[in-house]
Design an enzyme around this catalytic site. Sequence first.
Site, PDB file in Angstrom:
ATOM      1  N   HIS A 173      -2.414   1.083   6.995  1.00 26.36           N
ATOM      2  CA  HIS A 173      -2.800   1.021   5.582  1.00 26.36           C
ATOM      3  C   HIS A 173      -3.069   2.416   5.051  1.00 26.36           C
ATOM      4  O   HIS A 173      -3.542   3.296   5.789  1.00 26.36           O
ATOM      5  CB  HIS A 173      -4.046   0.152   5.386  1.00 26.36           C
ATOM      6  N   CYS A 189       0.814  -1.219   0.000  1.00 29.20           N
ATOM      7  CA  CYS A 189       0.000   0.000   0.000  1.00 29.20           C
ATOM      8  C   CYS A 189       0.846   1.267   0.000  1.00 29.20           C
ATOM      9  O   CYS A 189       0.693   2.146  -0.859  1.00 29.20           O
ATOM     10  CB  CYS A 189      -0.962  -0.008   1.182  1.00 29.20           C
ATOM     11  N   ASN A 242      -5.979   1.790  -4.072  1.00 30.40           N
ATOM     12  CA  ASN A 242      -5.005   1.300  -3.098  1.00 30.40           C
ATOM     13  C   ASN A 242      -4.465  -0.065  -3.478  1.00 30.40           C
ATOM     14  O   ASN A 242      -5.014  -0.761  -4.328  1.00 30.40           O
ATOM     15  CB  ASN A 242      -5.639   1.237  -1.707  1.00 30.40           C
TER      16      ASN A 242
END
Length: 356
Positions: free
Chosen positions: A316, A262, A328
């Site tokens: 994240h 990510c 993402n």
Amino acid sequence: MNIVTSKVALTVAQQAAKHWKKLVIIALAFFLIMILGVFMLIDGGDSGGAGTASIDEVVLAWKPVVTEYANKYGIPEYTQVILAIIMVETRGTALDIMQSSESLGLPPNTLTDPIESIDAGVKHLASVVEDAKQKGLDYWTPIQSYNYGTGFNNYINNNGKMYTFDLSSEFSKNQANGVRVNYSNPIADFNDNYRYKYGNMYYVMLIQQYVSPISTGGGDIGNVNASSLGPEVYQSLMSEVSKYNGWPYIWGGSNPKVGFDCSGLTQYSFNLLGYDLPRTAAEQHSHTIPVADPQPGDLIFFKGTNSSRPDNAITHVGIYVDSQRMFNASNSGIGYSNWNQGYWKQHFAGFGRVVK
């Protein structure tokens, strides 16, 4: 005409009295696809749609029937997934078109009516989707469970409630007692072209070839003119990250030669545009300016998605697109996700604006 095609044609003819309405719809669908293909050749367009890889025309012809049964069993939002399942299982060239016999406890290819196969296959998918919803699981887990069975839902329920390829691999390994077999498929090139001898641990990735993550959250990049980065920079950002749409998530990956996790994806793409973004999601959270009214191109952060970190740790990051979507790199692959519902909503931590 090969044997399988001949058998398909014969079976359809035999089932005409039973399913004549559906077969008329299919015939019309074939005709419309042929007409559409002519216009596309004249217009110079391509056969792909936004966020969806090309599905064979012979499979698309079954869309009216697939739509009917998706509605019947309460999962109309999975229509494209069902078509992708047909692509992965048979490409529409077998009588048991969704390989549904085993879901009924029968030997493979017992079903010899494609419509009965779709009925059984969609019913099976609906059952694992409903079970996943009751357990609060993510979008992709029940799709893998179509291949593995409901036991995979239970496994994910006990291991973080979110599909990852690593969990899919581990489940297959456990069921196969570690026995490997060769798997010569480009989808497995990153993993030395093997799989475990139970189901197919790459099943979600195979499906994503035909239904990319875009389809679960929309296909455009939001209001370009509203971006906090400016329209030109934001368009450049999304043009870059879109190159990797559908790629698998790679832990520790931070460039196209390896792949992306990510924060590797956000760092790499922002750095190309002259922004000095640090490496990890937590560092990027500290580096950005908190905002309550996000705009396209801002970052969106989440906490508690890594069981090895504290619950309140930032673990994240994605790129904010609009009030529903982010782009993402997650364990489900790289692409668009809905951030304001389900798993992501439960772990939402805030927005941050990237500045030079």
